[in-house]
Scaffold this active site. Structure first.
Site, PDB file in Angstrom:
ATOM      1  N   HIS A  20      -6.330   8.224  31.303  1.00  0.00           N
ATOM      2  CA  HIS A  20      -7.667   8.323  31.917  1.00  0.00           C
ATOM      3  C   HIS A  20      -8.684   8.812  30.876  1.00  0.00           C
ATOM      4  CE1 HIS A  20      -6.360   7.920  36.224  1.00  0.00           C
ATOM      5  NE2 HIS A  20      -5.215   8.072  35.600  1.00  0.00           N
ATOM      6  N   ASP A 111     -13.999   9.662  37.301  1.00  0.00           N
ATOM      7  CA  ASP A 111     -12.683   9.040  37.392  1.00  0.00           C
ATOM      8  C   ASP A 111     -12.277   8.798  38.860  1.00  0.00           C
ATOM      9  OD1 ASP A 111     -10.047   9.459  35.223  1.00  0.00           O
ATOM     10  OD2 ASP A 111      -9.672   8.942  37.321  1.00  0.00           O
TER      11      ASP A 111
HETATM   12  C1  UDX Z   1      -0.551   5.528  33.646  1.00  0.00           C
HETATM   13  C2  UDX Z   1      -0.607   4.151  34.324  1.00  0.00           C
HETATM   14  O1  UDX Z   1       0.478   3.377  34.287  1.00  0.00           O
HETATM   15  C3  UDX Z   1      -1.877   3.438  34.045  1.00  0.00           C
HETATM   16  O2  UDX Z   1      -1.872   2.109  34.438  1.00  0.00           O
HETATM   17  C4  UDX Z   1      -2.866   4.200  34.818  1.00  0.00           C
HETATM   18  O3  UDX Z   1      -4.079   3.562  34.831  1.00  0.00           O
HETATM   19  C5  UDX Z   1      -2.908   5.577  34.182  1.00  0.00           C
HETATM   20  O4  UDX Z   1      -1.642   6.200  34.272  1.00  0.00           O
HETATM   21  P1  UDX Z   1       0.132   5.862  31.060  1.00  0.00           P
HETATM   22  O5  UDX Z   1       1.550   5.956  31.454  1.00  0.00           O
HETATM   23  O6  UDX Z   1      -0.410   6.951  30.276  1.00  0.00           O
HETATM   24  O7  UDX Z   1      -0.828   5.637  32.292  1.00  0.00           O
HETATM   25  O8  UDX Z   1      -0.015   4.472  30.256  1.00  0.00           O
HETATM   26  P2  UDX Z   1      -1.266   3.726  29.670  1.00  0.00           P
HETATM   27  O9  UDX Z   1      -2.244   3.405  30.726  1.00  0.00           O
HETATM   28  O10 UDX Z   1      -0.715   2.590  28.910  1.00  0.00           O
HETATM   29  O11 UDX Z   1      -1.962   4.773  28.691  1.00  0.00           O
HETATM   30  C6  UDX Z   1      -1.321   5.321  27.579  1.00  0.00           C
HETATM   31  C7  UDX Z   1      -2.339   5.578  26.494  1.00  0.00           C
HETATM   32  O12 UDX Z   1      -1.724   6.400  25.505  1.00  0.00           O
HETATM   33  C8  UDX Z   1      -2.801   4.301  25.798  1.00  0.00           C
HETATM   34  O13 UDX Z   1      -4.191   4.311  25.630  1.00  0.00           O
HETATM   35  C9  UDX Z   1      -2.096   4.333  24.448  1.00  0.00           C
HETATM   36  O14 UDX Z   1      -2.856   3.815  23.373  1.00  0.00           O
HETATM   37  C10 UDX Z   1      -1.880   5.807  24.234  1.00  0.00           C
HETATM   38  N1  UDX Z   1      -0.669   6.038  23.422  1.00  0.00           N
HETATM   39  C11 UDX Z   1       0.561   5.739  23.905  1.00  0.00           C
HETATM   40  C12 UDX Z   1      -0.825   6.574  22.174  1.00  0.00           C
HETATM   41  O15 UDX Z   1      -1.942   6.822  21.714  1.00  0.00           O
HETATM   42  N2  UDX Z   1       0.288   6.802  21.439  1.00  0.00           N
HETATM   43  C13 UDX Z   1       1.523   6.538  21.855  1.00  0.00           C
HETATM   44  O16 UDX Z   1       2.463   6.812  21.100  1.00  0.00           O
HETATM   45  C14 UDX Z   1       1.685   5.987  23.146  1.00  0.00           C
END
Ligand code: UDX
Length: 443
Positions: A20, A111
């Site tokens: 988020h 949000d």
């Molecule tokens: C979860 C949900 O699945 C998502 O769809 C919802 O909207 C928010 O909650 P999350 O599990 O954190 O989110 O996944 P994602 O939405 O893909 O966000 C992860 C973020 O962390 C991405 O922006 C990614 O770039 C970042 N990240 C991930 C890193 O910077 N480094 C990493 O090693 C892994």
């Protein structure tokens, strides 16, 4: 125009999870780059514990857990209730402080996890924008389910018909597992911003516009990767975990073009030991070099795992995912299909193997594999993707019969994502229209 823009001040209020914080901070950076004063608010605990780029003005509010954050709350429900009580009060105080110290706040962009911020904006008589951090398609499904339009308990295999124009036909296994119930207030907002772009969900968005003041403004990916209008914008700018990206980039530099499999399950999913083992052995057997973000492994487990999978891979606890996805050595992304990871993979043109875990991820996987056709969805046997299945999927995406088609679709979506946020593109125009409206609200 720039002078006039100084009179607009947008307060962006984010839920304190990485998925988020990233898109909402990126939205704040875009507004700032267009001359609009923008402040980001999130919890005091988060403000104290993250490294935020100095270009972002960030202010704390309270979720009632100032010392330990979300992890101190007994349940998600208890956390959201505490955030509502403490957040409403401290957000009100913050707006009063900002109003007394310069340009008054004229819009609260909040949000979707914090629907009470709408009431705070209404109390001040200023505009409100809800920020959707999921795809428009997923939000339309949440809404439809809340309306009683889908009976999830019926457990039929395939839904009779797609509930909205623009949605594909869906199996029960494609539906989100966690249902948010906040869409009843969408129409009370001046804007409902969605981190997606019109070209990606065109038919659905058209149908949704009849219900909500929905506006597509994404992908909210740092501009360096898409249109470079914000100088040096190579990361979101606020990471909840430390990382050593030099190590990743150095290792990637030593790998052949498009040869590396990048594996990450985002910031929230918790992968079982059995699944970890299957992934590890599947990667080893594939004989493809891999970079694996294994965030939740304890150090000794991590070492054992690294030993067992040999020299083909690099296992790290966190990285700058964007820098990794943009690297020329990366040829495939094994992803949990969180919405940010989905958009990042699409925006950087990386073919994907989808291993969804929960929440909106199964629906995102359906779109990636069957609508946008930029990857395949791994079959899960009682929730587990076996090593053989992972191997089959990797081969299909990297070298199989369909790999050419998948790669060419990935390049197409990369181009369309870039176009949407570039000057004059659909999302860029939408943000400009928002700013114009803020400056001249009566028109
Ligand atoms: C979860 C949900 O699945 C998502 O769809 C919802 O909207 C928010 O909650 P999350 O599990 O954190 O989110 O996944 P994602 O939405 O893909 O966000 C992860 C973020 O962390 C991405 O922006 C990614 O770039 C970042 N990240 C991930 C890193 O910077 N480094 C990493 O090693 C892994």
């Amino acid at each position: 125009m720039q002078n006039q823009r100084r009179h607009a001040h947008v307060l962006v209020v984010t839920y304190p999870a990485q998925g988020h914080i990233n898109p909402l901070i990126q939205f704040a950076k875009r507004l700032t780059s267009k001359g609009v004063k923008t402040t980001v608010a999130t919890t005091l605990y988060t403000v104290k514990s993250i490294n935020v780029s100095s270009t972002i003005a960030i202010e704390p509010i309270s979720d009632g857990f100032d010392e330990g954050g979300f992890n101190q709350a007994p349940t998600l429900q208890a956390y959201l209730e505490s955030f509502k009580a403490a957040g409403s009060k401290t957000l009100t105080e913050l707006i009063m402080k900002l109003n007394n110290s310069g340009t008054p706040v004229c819009c609260v962009a909040y949000d979707l996890m914090l629907p009470w911020a709408l009431d705070v904006a209404k109390d001040f008589g200023i505009s409100a924008a809800m920020m959707l951090t999921n795809s428009a398609s997923v939000c339309s499904l949440y809404w439809h389910i809340n309306q009683g339009g889908l009976n999830l308990l019926a457990k039929q295999e395939t839904l009779a018909a797609p509930p909205m124009p623009g949605l594909p036909s869906l199996d029960v296994s494609d539906l989100p597992t966690l249902i948010l119930d906040i869409f009843g207030i969408c129409e009370e907002n001046d804007w409902v911003f969605c981190n997606s772009f019109e070209e990606l969900e065109s038919e659905l968005v058209e149908a949704l516009m009849a219900k909500w003041p929905v506006v597509m403004i994404g992908p909210m990916v740092p501009s360096f990767y898409l249109d470079s209008r914000i100088e040096g914008d190579t990361s979101y700018g606020a990471s909840l975990w430390n990382y050593d990206n030099d190590q990743c980039l150095k290792w990637l530099d030593s790998m052949p073009l498009k040869s590396v499999v990048y594996v990450s399950f985002g910031s929230m999913a918790s992968i079982s030991n059995e699944q970890f083992q299957e992934i590890a052995w599947g990667l080893k057997a594939s004989n493809m070099p891999f970079l694996w973000v294994a965030k939740e492994l304890k150090d000794n487990q991590l070492l054992e795992l690294i030993d067992s999978i040999g020299e083909m891979g690099l296992v790290v606890k966190w990285c700058n995912q964007l820098e990794v996805l943009a690297h020329q050595a990366v040829g495939c992304f094994v992803t949990h299909c969180g919405w940010n990871s989905t958009l990042e993979g699409l925006s950087l043109g990386v073919p994907m193997v989808c291993v969804p875990q929960w929440s909106d991820q199964p629906t995102n996987a359906k779109f990636l594999a069957h609508v946008w056709k930029v990857g395949v969805r791994a079959k899960q046997d009682q929730g587990i993707v076996t090593r053989e299945e992972l191997g089959n999927c990797l081969r299909e995406v990297m070298i199989g019969e369909r790999s050419g088609e998948i790669k060419s679709n990935a390049s197409k979506w990369k181009e369309l994502a870039k176009r949407a946020v570039s000057v004059g593109g659909s999302s860029d125009r939408n943000i400009d229209e928002f700013i114009a409206k803020l400056l001249k609200p009566d028109q």
